[in-house]
Design a protein around this motif. Sequence first.
Motif, mmCIF file in Angstrom:
data_model
loop_
_atom_site.group_PDB
_atom_site.id
_atom_site.type_symbol
_atom_site.label_atom_id
_atom_site.label_comp_id
_atom_site.label_asym_id
_atom_site.label_seq_id
_atom_site.Cartn_x
_atom_site.Cartn_y
_atom_site.Cartn_z
ATOM 1 N N ILE A 8 0.838 -1.207 0.000
ATOM 2 C CA ILE A 8 0.000 0.000 0.000
ATOM 3 C C ILE A 8 0.868 1.250 0.000
ATOM 4 C CG2 ILE A 8 -1.688 1.307 1.355
ATOM 5 C CD1 ILE A 8 -2.787 -1.401 2.323
ATOM 6 N N GLU A 9 1.951 1.229 0.792
ATOM 7 C CA GLU A 9 2.827 2.397 0.879
ATOM 8 C C GLU A 9 3.466 2.752 -0.462
ATOM 9 O OE1 GLU A 9 5.537 1.326 3.944
ATOM 10 O OE2 GLU A 9 4.029 1.440 5.539
ATOM 11 N N THR A 10 3.711 1.752 -1.307
ATOM 12 C CA THR A 10 4.297 2.032 -2.621
ATOM 13 C C THR A 10 3.293 2.649 -3.583
ATOM 14 O OG1 THR A 10 3.745 -0.162 -3.509
ATOM 15 C CG2 THR A 10 5.866 0.066 -2.383
ATOM 16 N N GLY A 11 2.002 2.583 -3.235
ATOM 17 C CA GLY A 11 0.970 3.091 -4.122
ATOM 18 C C GLY A 11 0.473 2.071 -5.133
ATOM 19 N N LYS A 12 1.017 0.861 -5.096
ATOM 20 C CA LYS A 12 0.634 -0.173 -6.053
ATOM 21 C C LYS A 12 -0.788 -0.674 -5.797
ATOM 22 C CE LYS A 12 1.476 -3.276 -9.295
ATOM 23 N NZ LYS A 12 1.671 -2.906 -10.715
ATOM 24 N N TYR A 13 -1.165 -0.769 -4.514
ATOM 25 C CA TYR A 13 -2.496 -1.269 -4.154
ATOM 26 C C TYR A 13 -3.156 -0.332 -3.157
ATOM 27 C CZ TYR A 13 -0.973 -5.609 -6.339
ATOM 28 O OH TYR A 13 -0.509 -6.547 -7.228
ATOM 29 N N LYS A 14 -4.493 -0.253 -3.225
ATOM 30 C CA LYS A 14 -5.257 0.568 -2.294
ATOM 31 C C LYS A 14 -5.691 -0.217 -1.068
ATOM 32 C CE LYS A 14 -7.036 3.836 -5.725
ATOM 33 N NZ LYS A 14 -8.260 4.418 -6.345
ATOM 34 N N LYS A 15 -5.981 -1.500 -1.256
ATOM 35 C CA LYS A 15 -6.419 -2.359 -0.157
ATOM 36 C C LYS A 15 -5.722 -3.706 -0.270
ATOM 37 C CE LYS A 15 -11.113 -0.378 -0.122
ATOM 38 N NZ LYS A 15 -11.134 0.293 1.177
ATOM 39 N N VAL A 16 -5.368 -4.265 0.876
ATOM 40 C CA VAL A 16 -4.738 -5.587 0.928
ATOM 41 C C VAL A 16 -5.394 -6.379 2.053
ATOM 42 C CG1 VAL A 16 -2.620 -6.871 1.413
ATOM 43 C CG2 VAL A 16 -2.512 -4.804 0.015
ATOM 44 N N VAL A 17 -5.799 -7.610 1.774
ATOM 45 C CA VAL A 17 -6.310 -8.511 2.807
ATOM 46 C C VAL A 17 -5.196 -9.478 3.189
ATOM 47 C CG1 VAL A 17 -7.975 -10.312 3.389
ATOM 48 C CG2 VAL A 17 -8.695 -8.346 2.036
ATOM 49 N N VAL A 18 -4.862 -9.504 4.478
ATOM 50 C CA VAL A 18 -3.848 -10.424 4.995
ATOM 51 C C VAL A 18 -4.566 -11.537 5.750
ATOM 52 C CG1 VAL A 18 -1.810 -10.674 6.450
ATOM 53 C CG2 VAL A 18 -2.197 -8.534 5.208
ATOM 54 N N VAL A 19 -4.342 -12.774 5.332
ATOM 55 C CA VAL A 19 -5.029 -13.926 5.916
ATOM 56 C C VAL A 19 -4.022 -14.809 6.653
ATOM 57 C CG1 VAL A 19 -6.448 -15.966 5.455
ATOM 58 C CG2 VAL A 19 -6.724 -13.904 4.050
ATOM 59 N N GLY A 20 -4.354 -15.146 7.893
ATOM 60 C CA GLY A 20 -3.578 -16.129 8.650
ATOM 61 C C GLY A 20 -4.448 -17.336 8.893
ATOM 62 N N ALA A 21 -4.053 -18.493 8.361
ATOM 63 C CA ALA A 21 -4.895 -19.689 8.488
ATOM 64 C C ALA A 21 -4.025 -20.936 8.570
ATOM 65 C CB ALA A 21 -5.844 -19.805 7.289
ATOM 66 N N THR A 35 2.317 -32.629 21.834
ATOM 67 C CA THR A 35 1.932 -31.609 20.843
ATOM 68 C C THR A 35 0.431 -31.560 20.577
ATOM 69 O OG1 THR A 35 2.334 -33.171 19.026
ATOM 70 C CG2 THR A 35 4.144 -31.696 19.642
ATOM 71 N N CYS A 36 -0.257 -32.710 20.595
ATOM 72 C CA CYS A 36 -1.639 -32.720 20.115
ATOM 73 C C CYS A 36 -2.589 -31.904 20.990
ATOM 74 C CB CYS A 36 -2.149 -34.142 19.951
ATOM 75 S SG CYS A 36 -2.442 -35.038 21.489
ATOM 76 N N VAL A 37 -2.254 -31.732 22.264
ATOM 77 C CA VAL A 37 -3.139 -30.975 23.156
ATOM 78 C C VAL A 37 -2.940 -29.467 23.017
ATOM 79 C CG1 VAL A 37 -3.264 -32.843 24.823
ATOM 80 C CG2 VAL A 37 -1.496 -31.099 25.072
ATOM 81 N N LEU A 38 -1.927 -29.040 22.281
ATOM 82 C CA LEU A 38 -1.580 -27.623 22.227
ATOM 83 C C LEU A 38 -2.231 -26.878 21.071
ATOM 84 C CD1 LEU A 38 2.275 -27.919 22.868
ATOM 85 C CD2 LEU A 38 0.459 -27.544 24.552
ATOM 86 N N PHE A 39 -2.437 -27.558 19.944
ATOM 87 C CA PHE A 39 -2.746 -26.852 18.708
ATOM 88 C C PHE A 39 -4.212 -26.966 18.308
ATOM 89 C CE2 PHE A 39 1.778 -27.694 18.608
ATOM 90 C CZ PHE A 39 2.294 -26.477 18.197
ATOM 91 N N GLY A 40 -4.685 -25.925 17.609
ATOM 92 C CA GLY A 40 -6.049 -25.898 17.104
ATOM 93 C C GLY A 40 -6.081 -25.376 15.679
ATOM 94 N N ASP A 41 -7.213 -25.574 15.013
ATOM 95 C CA ASP A 41 -7.408 -25.052 13.659
ATOM 96 C C ASP A 41 -8.017 -23.655 13.744
ATOM 97 O OD1 ASP A 41 -6.576 -27.529 12.856
ATOM 98 O OD2 ASP A 41 -8.567 -28.258 12.297
ATOM 99 N N GLY A 42 -7.609 -22.773 12.857
ATOM 100 C CA GLY A 42 -8.185 -21.428 12.880
ATOM 101 C C GLY A 42 -7.826 -20.635 11.640
ATOM 102 N N ALA A 43 -8.605 -19.600 11.399
ATOM 103 C CA ALA A 43 -8.340 -18.680 10.291
ATOM 104 C C ALA A 43 -8.831 -17.300 10.681
ATOM 105 C CB ALA A 43 -9.030 -19.146 9.011
ATOM 106 N N GLY A 44 -8.047 -16.290 10.333
ATOM 107 C CA GLY A 44 -8.432 -14.911 10.595
ATOM 108 C C GLY A 44 -7.839 -14.018 9.517
ATOM 109 N N ALA A 45 -8.409 -12.847 9.361
ATOM 110 C CA ALA A 45 -7.926 -11.935 8.317
ATOM 111 C C ALA A 45 -8.041 -10.496 8.788
ATOM 112 C CB ALA A 45 -8.713 -12.128 7.029
#
Length: 209
Positions: A8-21, A35-45
């Motif tokens: 966005i700072e370069t002016g190339k894009y006006k909006k950017v969606v960042v997804v963590g999944a 390990t198995c008791v520690l981790f879960g499935d998830g997604a956010g943006a």
Amino acid sequence: MTTGAQFIETGKYKKVVVVGADKMSSIVDYTDRTTCVLFGDGAGAVLLEASEDDNGIQDHIHHCDGSGAEFLCMKAGGSLNPSTHETIDAKQHYLFQDGKPVFKAAVTGMADVSYEIMERNNLTGDDVAWLVPHQANMRIIDATQRRMGVDKDKVMINIQNYGNTTAATIPLCLRDWESQLKKGDNIILAAFGGGFTWGSIYLKWAYEA
């Protein structure tokens, strides 16, 4: 998030969606109780766009140290160690974590980088409205909070609801606490991951929920 902001700072894009999944259940060995008791499935943006004032991302610090690769990884399935009958039989396509060195590096890395970004921007614990930490382990979160001098009630914690959803933890926290965020709030994001990688972002929240 830093990369998206720079587009966005370069002016190339006006909006950017960042997804963590991450679907951690697909690579967790459910016979490995370390390990198995520690981790879960998830997604956010998060949606990023240019700010019309001084709010938004102010600073970032990112680090990478490949010497930690053996302690938190998936041992096979990539180009370095392609899939074979033997790698599957040896359960090398599951997440592997050596807890002690990972914990030690995460405590030091997340706490130090969060304090460093505060110090670089002349912030005290009183100036910080919220700490948004990677939701890996409460002891790591507590150590980061103490190092920063931030009150516990300023720390976003949802690990008890989702477990460690890895890439999704920070965007999920931002969504869960969005109604409490105020324009101009000083927010510190802090994360740690495999490899090892770790970093922090200092941002000023840009809108009223």
